[in-house]
Design a protein around this motif. Structure first.
Motif, PDB file in Angstrom:
ATOM      1  N   ARG A 101      34.792  -9.724  14.752  1.00  0.00           N
ATOM      2  CA  ARG A 101      34.219 -10.114  13.509  1.00  0.00           C
ATOM      3  C   ARG A 101      32.572  -9.991  13.569  1.00  0.00           C
ATOM      4  O   ARG A 101      32.076 -10.427  14.793  1.00  0.00           O
ATOM      5  CB  ARG A 101      34.446 -11.542  12.755  1.00  0.00           C
ATOM      6  N   ARG A 102      31.955  -9.141  12.942  1.00  0.00           N
ATOM      7  CA  ARG A 102      30.670  -9.356  12.887  1.00  0.00           C
ATOM      8  C   ARG A 102      29.982 -10.261  11.888  1.00  0.00           C
ATOM      9  O   ARG A 102      30.183 -10.215  10.772  1.00  0.00           O
ATOM     10  CB  ARG A 102      29.948  -7.873  12.535  1.00  0.00           C
ATOM     11  N   VAL A 103      29.053 -11.202  12.375  1.00  0.00           N
ATOM     12  CA  VAL A 103      28.494 -12.198  11.573  1.00  0.00           C
ATOM     13  C   VAL A 103      26.981 -11.705  11.330  1.00  0.00           C
ATOM     14  O   VAL A 103      26.255 -11.237  12.219  1.00  0.00           O
ATOM     15  CB  VAL A 103      28.836 -13.577  12.315  1.00  0.00           C
ATOM     16  N   PRO A 140      34.425  -5.719   9.884  1.00  0.00           N
ATOM     17  CA  PRO A 140      34.630  -5.834  11.371  1.00  0.00           C
ATOM     18  C   PRO A 140      34.437  -4.891  12.325  1.00  0.00           C
ATOM     19  O   PRO A 140      34.885  -3.770  11.665  1.00  0.00           O
ATOM     20  CB  PRO A 140      35.986  -6.569  11.280  1.00  0.00           C
ATOM     21  N   SER A 141      34.095  -4.969  13.554  1.00  0.00           N
ATOM     22  CA  SER A 141      34.304  -3.784  14.378  1.00  0.00           C
ATOM     23  C   SER A 141      35.400  -4.241  15.306  1.00  0.00           C
ATOM     24  O   SER A 141      36.295  -5.106  15.045  1.00  0.00           O
ATOM     25  CB  SER A 141      32.942  -3.680  15.341  1.00  0.00           C
ATOM     26  N   ARG A 161      38.700 -14.004  22.328  1.00  0.00           N
ATOM     27  CA  ARG A 161      39.946 -13.664  21.289  1.00  0.00           C
ATOM     28  C   ARG A 161      41.333 -13.642  21.799  1.00  0.00           C
ATOM     29  O   ARG A 161      41.590 -13.726  23.047  1.00  0.00           O
ATOM     30  CB  ARG A 161      39.631 -12.101  20.409  1.00  0.00           C
ATOM     31  N   PRO A 194      40.297  -6.659  17.004  1.00  0.00           N
ATOM     32  CA  PRO A 194      39.416  -6.596  15.971  1.00  0.00           C
ATOM     33  C   PRO A 194      38.018  -7.855  16.335  1.00  0.00           C
ATOM     34  O   PRO A 194      38.599  -8.732  16.952  1.00  0.00           O
ATOM     35  CB  PRO A 194      39.905  -7.329  14.723  1.00  0.00           C
TER      36      PRO A 194
END
Length: 88
Positions: free
Chosen positions: A63-65, A70-71, A8, A61
């Motif tokens: 992103r949880r897919v 989001p975590s 990220r 942040p």
């Protein structure tokens, strides 16, 4: 965790003013291992706060897919102001 940080480039950087007032700002960063580098103007609020108090908080942040909120990776540490031409 380092893998998530390395993939990220956006984080929220939290600093504290000399008067104890919190300040959070979105920043772009470059990660080298567990060190994050952020470019900012020395006249910015975050740079002035860092000059007075090097303690910071960082939230990245993640992103949880495919679904879900989001975590985030969160950490506290010390920041240092470096010159643009610093060897680091």
């Amino acid at each position: 965790m380092l893998k998530a940080i390395d993939r990220r480039s956006y984080a929220v950087l939290a600093t504290v003013s000399p008067a104890g007032r919190p300040h959070a700002a979105g920043v772009l960063y470059a990660a080298v291992g567990s060190t994050l580098y952020v470019s900012t103007d020395l006249d910015s609020r975050k740079a002035r706060n860092l000059a007075a108090n090097p303690h910071v908080g960082v939230t990245i942040p993640v992103r949880r897919v495919p679904l879900g909120p989001p975590s985030a990776v969160q950490a506290q540490g010390r920041a240092e102001l470096l010159a643009v031409d610093a060897p680091d």
